[in-house]
Structures are given as C-alpha cells and as structure tokens.
Design a protein around this motif. Structure first.
Motif, PDB file in Angstrom:
ATOM      1  N   VAL A 152       0.186   7.847  -5.918  1.00  8.48           N
ATOM      2  CA  VAL A 152      -0.859   8.656  -5.686  1.00  8.48           C
ATOM      3  C   VAL A 152      -0.435  10.257  -5.393  1.00  8.48           C
ATOM      4  CG1 VAL A 152      -2.909   9.474  -4.299  1.00  8.48           C
ATOM      5  CG2 VAL A 152      -2.746   7.056  -4.972  1.00  8.48           C
ATOM      6  N   ASN A 153       0.479  10.270  -4.392  1.00  9.68           N
ATOM      7  CA  ASN A 153       1.198  11.650  -4.134  1.00  9.68           C
ATOM      8  C   ASN A 153       2.042  12.080  -5.469  1.00  9.68           C
ATOM      9  OD1 ASN A 153       0.443  12.307  -1.386  1.00  9.68           O
ATOM     10  ND2 ASN A 153       1.980  10.769  -0.719  1.00  9.68           N
ATOM     11  N   THR A 154       2.562  11.329  -6.180  1.00  9.08           N
ATOM     12  CA  THR A 154       3.273  11.846  -7.425  1.00  9.08           C
ATOM     13  C   THR A 154       2.323  12.366  -8.306  1.00  9.08           C
ATOM     14  OG1 THR A 154       4.843  10.025  -7.034  1.00  9.08           O
ATOM     15  CG2 THR A 154       4.831  11.208  -9.281  1.00  9.08           C
ATOM     16  N   LEU A 182      -0.780  10.759   3.659  1.00 11.42           N
ATOM     17  CA  LEU A 182       0.004  10.034   4.737  1.00 11.42           C
ATOM     18  C   LEU A 182      -0.102   8.685   5.094  1.00 11.42           C
ATOM     19  CD1 LEU A 182      -0.414  12.995   7.647  1.00 11.42           C
ATOM     20  CD2 LEU A 182       1.323  13.020   5.779  1.00 11.42           C
ATOM     21  N   LYS A 183       0.971   8.107   5.137  1.00 16.11           N
ATOM     22  CA  LYS A 183       0.826   6.496   5.507  1.00 16.11           C
ATOM     23  C   LYS A 183       0.297   6.267   6.928  1.00 16.11           C
ATOM     24  CE  LYS A 183       4.393   5.808   1.816  1.00 16.11           C
ATOM     25  NZ  LYS A 183       5.815   5.967   1.667  1.00 16.11           N
ATOM     26  N   GLY A 184      -0.510   5.511   6.944  1.00 17.57           N
ATOM     27  CA  GLY A 184      -1.231   5.352   8.500  1.00 17.57           C
ATOM     28  C   GLY A 184      -1.739   4.016   8.530  1.00 17.57           C
ATOM     29  N   THR A 185      -2.417   3.914   9.798  1.00 14.12           N
ATOM     30  CA  THR A 185      -3.120   2.598  10.271  1.00 14.12           C
ATOM     31  C   THR A 185      -3.994   2.994  11.276  1.00 14.12           C
ATOM     32  OG1 THR A 185      -2.541   0.156  10.781  1.00 14.12           O
ATOM     33  CG2 THR A 185      -1.291   1.940  11.709  1.00 14.12           C
ATOM     34  N   GLN A 199       0.849  -0.970   0.168  1.00 14.58           N
ATOM     35  CA  GLN A 199      -0.155  -0.048   0.063  1.00 14.58           C
ATOM     36  C   GLN A 199       0.667   1.288  -0.115  1.00 14.58           C
ATOM     37  OE1 GLN A 199      -2.599   1.235   3.526  1.00 14.58           O
ATOM     38  NE2 GLN A 199      -4.174   1.264   2.044  1.00 14.58           N
ATOM     39  N   TRP A 200       2.013   1.117   0.760  1.00 14.64           N
ATOM     40  CA  TRP A 200       2.832   2.392   0.683  1.00 14.64           C
ATOM     41  C   TRP A 200       3.297   2.747  -0.925  1.00 14.64           C
ATOM     42  CZ3 TRP A 200       6.579   0.196   5.067  1.00 14.64           C
ATOM     43  CH2 TRP A 200       5.822   0.300   6.199  1.00 14.64           C
ATOM     44  N   LYS A 203       7.534   2.952  10.713  1.00 13.84           N
ATOM     45  CA  LYS A 203       7.792   3.442   9.386  1.00 13.84           C
ATOM     46  C   LYS A 203       6.511   4.128   8.978  1.00 13.84           C
ATOM     47  CE  LYS A 203      10.972   0.260   7.630  1.00 13.84           C
ATOM     48  NZ  LYS A 203      10.953  -1.302   7.312  1.00 13.84           N
ATOM     49  N   LEU A 204       5.486   4.383   9.814  1.00 14.36           N
ATOM     50  CA  LEU A 204       4.178   4.986   9.470  1.00 14.36           C
ATOM     51  C   LEU A 204       4.277   6.493   9.694  1.00 14.36           C
ATOM     52  CD1 LEU A 204       1.686   2.090  10.157  1.00 14.36           C
ATOM     53  CD2 LEU A 204       2.091   3.276   7.979  1.00 14.36           C
TER      54      LEU A 204
END
Length: 579
Positions: free
Chosen positions: A403-405, A417-420, A396-397, A439-440
């Motif tokens: 997506v950010n690009t 942002l990468k989250g959970t 997913q990262w 790493k999130l």
DNA sequence: GCCGTTTTCGGCCCGACTGTTTTCAGTCG
C-alpha cells in the motif's frame, strides 16, 4: 453510600424545602446535589480521609450539610430527610421528572388527590381529576399526560457525535431562510460535551414570528412545547428537545455567551459583573447608574469578556473549573485547534472487524488531511473480530508495504504505519509475543475482556501491560461505552502515574460513545505531563470524521498541541514513542 | 444553608413562557 444516592437525597431535600416556600435553602441543597453528582471522588473516601473537615471542603458543603452527609455515610439514613418525607410522602424524584411539574404542584397534588407517584399521577390525569383542582386546568392535565408518555419513551442523554449532523442540517435550513441573519448552535453542543440533553439555537432576525413558525413546523417534531415571540421549544420523535431563540443584533454576543453556558460559568461571570457595579444578562453587560442601566457591551462575546477584565475563553472550557480565574490572570492555555492532527494511531481494516481495505482507509485518511495512519487491527483473542495471530500479522506487513509503495507512486504524502490493537489478557500479559511487537511502529494495547475485575486486580492488570517495553499506547483506557457500559474499575491516578514514569501514551479515543479518556482525566494528564494521542478508532472510512470529537474532548481537558503526539510530524512522533 | 479581594452578617442570577388567572405563580434553563 455512593455519591449518586447522596446527591438524590440532597436534591429531594431541596425540593421538599421548596414546597414549604422556604427561601434560599432549596438552592443551597440543589447546588450541592449537582456538585455531588459530578464529584470525582466518592464522598465515603473523602470522609475516610479527612472526616467532616474534608467533606466541608466540597464546594457548597458547609457545617450543616457535612453533618448530614456524615449521617448518611455512617447509618445509610438521614433523620432530617425522613422527617421531611413523612410530611409529604411522595416519590419526589419520579414526579419531578415529569416536565413542567415542580415541588409546589407536587405538594398540591398530594394534598388534594393523594398522588404519591407516577402511576397515581397517570390514573388521576386519565380520570380527569387534575384539571378540576384550583390552579390546574384541562391544558395542564394534558401536559402531564404528555409528560408521562415522554418519560416512558425517552432514554438517556444523546451522544454528541451521533447527533451533530442532524443539528447541522437544521442549522443549514435556518441559514437558508431569508428572514434569518445569523445562526449559532449554543448550549452543550457548542461546549462539545460528550453527551447533550437538548439543543439550543440562536438566531437574529427582523421577522422573529416567521422564524418561529418555520421552526415549529420542521419535520420530525412530536410536540411543540412552547411557541412564543422570542423563544420556541420543540421535542423530536427521538425525544430530543430543541430550543430556538431570536435575539437582537446588539445583544448577540451576550446571548451567545448566556445560552452557551455552562450555567456555572455564567454565574461566575455575573458575579464578576456585580463586583464591577454592572449587571450581565442575555441582553448585554450593563453599568448600573442612578436610574437606568447603560449598555457597556453585548454585540460580541469577546467584547463582554474584555469589559469583565477577562481574556476570551473557548466554549469547551466554560465549566467554571478554573478557566475564569485563569482568564483573569491571562493564564489560559493555548488549547489544541481543530484540524491540527497530522496522524491517526488507531484504525481497523477489513483484516479484522473494519469495513474497508487498508488502501481505501489510507486514501480517506489522506483526504481528511492526515500525513500518517497506523493500521491497528485486533489480535487473536478477539476471535469474534477475526483477530490477527502471528502469521496473519506478518502477512499484513507485506500488504502495508505494498500500500505504501502504491501511495508513493501516486505522489501521496500519506504513510501507513504497522500497528496493533493488542489485547491485554486477564493477567496483564499480551496477546502477541514480544518478537512481533518489537517490529511494529505503533503498539496499542487495550482491555476487551473481564470488565468486572475489582479495582486492584484490574489496575494491576493494566499496569503490567503498560510495563512491557514494546507497548506505546493504552487505547480507550477506561473501556466505557456511553449509554451501554460503565468504565472498568481502574485507578486512573495510578495509571497516569505509571504512564508518566514509563513514558507511555494514553489515548483519547474519539469514537463518539467512547470519548475515552474523558475531559477530567485529560486535564490530569496535562497537569502531570503525560502525552496523549487522539485517535478515531475508525472501523470504516466514514469514521475519520470522528477525530473532531476527540479534539473537542482534548480541548475540554485543556490539552495543547504539545500534549498530543499525533498533532506532531511523523518523525517527531515516532522518535518520542520509540525513544 | 452557604459564603466572603466590599461582608462572619446579609446577601443569594435573572428573564421567558405557560396556564390559569385578571395580575401572577410555577417551572425552566
């Protein structure tokens, strides 16, 4: 004995006394019953802590009622109540829940027809016996039957966020009417209570009768409860009651104030008015002079507050929980404003149980006015939601980077942002290993299982999860779902204390039937200095609009911008959670 | 039965609507 039960008994005592035409006492009991119902702490705990003296500190509780509560707590019974009940042995709460039926008539029905409960009442009404009693008539009998029918079909209170669009529609229809000048929704909707019992709408008009006729002929109405010159009341098919009132232009502010409530806030304002030799009602603030009342204010709410010597109080704060005193001293907080959120720290995508792709969620977040959004999909324990394991979250990262690009390429200001939303397991450990969590950008944790653990076990479980140094936010802390599921047994004071000590964030989940944290806990966080995040918990692009209800909730809890980390710019927010 | 920055005694928020009555009681918010 729990507060709810004590409250019911006190309420019934009030009604029994009302039956006997005893003055003032009924109000005293009724008031205490309301207080008990809303009380945070169990009366049993208060009593354990400080005995009768502590009970007496509950607002509205004096010596006599304190002793009665003591008797209830110690023996589970109350002789005073039982004696009253012997005199009129009826299911008072049941009968009184019929709209329009109060203590006096319940007594009459018992004495004349021996009616003790709802089923007796229904039988008598169907048999046409009620209309024959003096003081009753055919119409009353009909209303009682309709009331019983209503009770059978109506449920609990309505969740604000699920209803507001319908109310806004009606508001818009009224606004279009050329006979209508001003329209405002007042009541608990304007105060943004998480649930509402009914809808109050105010209008000004030169032709009130026309507006009333228009209102009572709206689609979806199952019953017209009242239809007068200045007030009408209808019930919708879903059981929701709506009141419309026409008020004069010069009284609009006073009326808005009055019908916005809360009742307790209004009573507090009236008492201030009285002390100033004035009278406050829905028509205005009046100075009492020899043989007439002279209007002092009424056109706007601001004017009324000012003349009472108070600064303006936002509707969400009007609960008589200290705001009147603060307004008198000019000490009101500058509560967070609608539209001031810069990010959303809990969203789900179609990687788990969300309906939309990360990219579509991002586009919608941007058009909602946000600058950042954390993707916080579920983790593997939540198998039914297709929760992510280590491998899939790493994949997913890569997707989020893409997506950010893509967003940057189209000059978007939004950052994903990468989250959970990592599950808290039964023992308080987490569903993903630290090497992933570290790493999130945003690590949210939440309870989705074992809802029924006892308070100590549940609290320790959550505290253990919070103590993990990778964890940033506790999502929907108490886990309640309004009208479906109660809160888990969590000692919130402990949780708030731990959050303060560990520098963790507590979430205000804005999803309408969660509204979790609720206002009283938000207030505690503000007092202690625990920061919060207002998140949509969006599972589809439509859900970003729920952020509004999270802001309402925060405003009800007196939170300022400085208390809400996602009202801050991205760098400051990240700097804070990753200190 | 509660409460107090006018009071430890004497107040207690106040007006609209309905239904059953001919002037008002009951209920509600």
């Amino acid at each position: 004995m729990r507060n709810a039960e004590i409250s019911k008994i006190l309420y019934e005592i009030g009604a029994f006394l009302e039956m006997q035409n005893i003055p003032f006492k009924p109000r005293a009991y009724e008031k205490v019953a309301e207080v008990m119902e809303e009380l945070e702490e169990e009366a049993g705990d208060i009593y354990q802590r400080g005995g009768l003296t502590a009970l007496g500190k509950i607002p509205g509780v004096g010596v006599s009622i304190a002793e009665k509560i003591e008797e209830l707590l110690k023996t589970g019974r109350l002789k005073y109540y039982e004696d009253l009940k012997k005199k009129t042995p009826v299911d008072l709460s049941g009968l009184a829940s019929v709209p329009g039926l109060g203590p006096k008539n319940i007594k009459k029905l018992y004495e004349k027809l021996g009616i003790k409960n709802l089923s007796d009442l229904e039988k008598a009404a169907r048999a046409g016996k009620i209309g024959k009693i003096e003081g009753f008539g055919a119409k009353t009998e009909e209303n009682i039957l309709a009331g019983i029918e209503f009770l059978k079909t109506s449920g609990s209170r309505f969740v604000l966020g699920f209803l507001k669009s319908r109310v806004r529609e009606l508001e818009a229809r009224l606004k279009k009417l050329k006979e209508v000048e001003r329209v405002n929704v007042a009541g608990s909707i304007r105060r943004s209570k998480e649930t509402i019992g009914d809808v109050d709408i105010l209008v000004t008009s030169q032709k009130p009768a026309l507006v009333m006729d228009f209102f009572v002929s709206q689609p979806g109405i199952s019953r017209v409860v009242a239809h007068g010159d200045t007030k009408s009341s209808v019930r919708l098919e879903n059981g929701l009651e709506m009141d419309l009132r026409v008020v004069p232009e010069e009284s609009y502010g006073a009326a808005l104030l009055y019908f916005t409530g809360s009742k307790d806030h209004n009573v507090a304002l009236r008492e201030i008015a009285i002390k100033k030799g004035c009278k406050l009602n829905e028509y205005g603030l009046f100075k009492k002079e020899k043989n007439r009342d002279v209007a002092v204010a009424g056109k706007t709410e601001e004017e009324v507050y000012e003349k009472l010597g108070l600064s303006y109080i936002e509707p969400e704060m009007r609960e008589n929980l200290g705001e009147v005193e603060a307004a008198a001293k000019g000490n009101l907080p500058d509560i967070i404003k609608y539209g001031s959120l810069k990010g959303d720290l809990q969203t789900q995508s179609d990687w788990t149980d969300g309906a939309n792709s990360i990219y579509d969620m991002a586009l919608k977040a941007e058009s909602t006015g946000l600058q950042y959004m954390a993707v916080t999909d579920h983790t593997k324990r939540l198998a039914m939601a297709n929760g992510l394991d280590e491998k899939r979250i790493v994949k997913q990262w890569a997707e989020i980077d893409k997506v950010n690009t893509k967003l940057r390429a189209k000059n978007s200001k939004l950052k994903v942002l990468k989250g959970t939303e990592c599950d808290i397991l039964k023992d308080g450990t987490l569903d993903l290993p630290d090497k992933i969590l570290s790493k999130l950008d945003v690590v949210g944790v939440s309870v989705h299982s074992y809802f029924n653990l006892d308070e100590k076990t549940q609290t320790n479980r959550v505290l253990r999860a919070l103590s993990n140094h990778n964890v940033d936010i506790l999502f929907h802390p108490t886990g309640r779902i309004i009208n479906k599921r109660g809160a888990i047994n969590l000692n919130m004071d402990e949780v708030i204390k731990a959050a303060k000590k560990l520098g963790k964030i507590l979430e205000v989940d804005a999803f309408p039937d969660r509204s979790d944290l609720k206002d009283e806990y938000i207030k505690k966080c503000v007092q202690v200095g625990v920061k919060m995040a207002i998140d949509s918990d969006a599972h589809s692009i439509q859900h970003f609009e729920y952020l509004e209800y999270g802001i309402s909730q925060a405003r009800r809890g007196w939170a300022e911008k400085k208390d809400i980390i996602n009202a801050w710019p991205l760098e400051k927010m990240l700097g804070f959670i990753k200190h």
